[in-house]
Design an enzyme around this catalytic site. Structure first.
Site, PDB file in Angstrom:
ATOM      1  N   MET A 170       0.837  -1.200   0.000  1.00 46.63           N
ATOM      2  CA  MET A 170       0.000   0.000   0.000  1.00 46.63           C
ATOM      3  C   MET A 170       0.872   1.250   0.000  1.00 46.63           C
ATOM      4  SD  MET A 170      -2.999  -1.188  -0.049  1.00 46.63           S
ATOM      5  CE  MET A 170      -3.763   0.361   0.199  1.00 46.63           C
TER       6      MET A 170
ATOM      7  N   PRO B  41      -7.861   3.052  -4.199  1.00 45.30           N
ATOM      8  CA  PRO B  41      -8.228   3.779  -2.973  1.00 45.30           C
ATOM      9  C   PRO B  41      -7.611   3.242  -1.680  1.00 45.30           C
ATOM     10  CG  PRO B  41     -10.002   2.342  -3.614  1.00 45.30           C
ATOM     11  CD  PRO B  41      -8.963   2.244  -4.701  1.00 45.30           C
ATOM     12  N   CYS B  42      -6.309   3.382  -1.544  1.00 44.18           N
ATOM     13  CA  CYS B  42      -5.638   2.894  -0.341  1.00 44.18           C
ATOM     14  C   CYS B  42      -6.061   3.657   0.910  1.00 44.18           C
ATOM     15  CB  CYS B  42      -4.126   2.903  -0.515  1.00 44.18           C
ATOM     16  SG  CYS B  42      -3.431   4.458  -1.041  1.00 44.18           S
ATOM     17  N   HIS B  43      -6.694   4.819   0.738  1.00 43.83           N
ATOM     18  CA  HIS B  43      -7.201   5.534   1.916  1.00 43.83           C
ATOM     19  C   HIS B  43      -8.320   4.756   2.594  1.00 43.83           C
ATOM     20  CE1 HIS B  43      -9.763   6.902  -1.426  1.00 43.83           C
ATOM     21  NE2 HIS B  43     -10.710   7.068  -0.508  1.00 43.83           N
TER      22      HIS B  43
END
Length: 170
Positions: A127, A137-139
């Site tokens: 990530m 969308p690593c958030h």
């Protein structure tokens, strides 16, 4: 056809967003402090040592979709991507791309979905190498107890992106 790297940037609620594309697709998104210097250095190390050219036209679809996302109009992106990484990193990014807008998953859940239940830390490392935050969308990946951990652009930006998606934070 020009096979070099084109780049552009746009303002957003989380600050400037820098984006680059190759002839294949979007290859980099950068946000947070240190831009554009970090952005250009990353492109030189990972994509091409040739200087990129500023080209808003080449990135109009991506810029439009990012603006729609920040305006809460768009929930999914429809862009060609050129995400360069190891096979494991690409597998992690594919799994993360499946997390829907407004939802979250933990690093451990991602590892389990990949059939590697003991690889949560390796998932975290992959990530951290994600070249396409927001698009991949690593958030939306959080700690085991719902905590905000591990976001290259900073936890404030991670929190802001989750709040934009109406995710309730603990």
């Amino acid at each position: 056809m020009n096979t070099g790297i084109a780049y552009a940037w746009t303002d957003s609620p989380v600050g400037p967003v820098w984006i680059a594309t190759t002839g294949t697709g979007i290859c980099a998104v950068r946000l947070g402090a240190g831009q554009p210097e970090d952005f250009f250095a990353w492109l030189a190390r990972h994509i091409s040592p040739d200087p990129p050219r500023e080209d808003m036209g080449a990135l109009t679809p991506a810029l439009t979709q990012l603006r729609e996302y920040f305006s809460r109009i768009r929930r999914e992106f429809d862009l060609p991507l050129d995400a360069r990484g190891t096979p494991f990193q690409r597998a992690v990014w594919t799994e993360v791309a499946r997390i829907p807008y407004g939802a979250t998953a933990t690093y451990g859940e991602i590892a389990r979905h990949m059939g590697k239940p003991r690889a949560a830390r390796a998932v975290g490392a992959a990530m951290g190498a994600n070249p396409l935050p927001i698009l991949i969308p690593c958030h939306r990946v959080i700690g085991a107890r719902g905590s905000l951990i591990g976001y290259a652009a900073g936890l404030e930006i991670k929190a802001a992106l989750l709040q934009l998606e109406d995710v309730l934070l603990l």
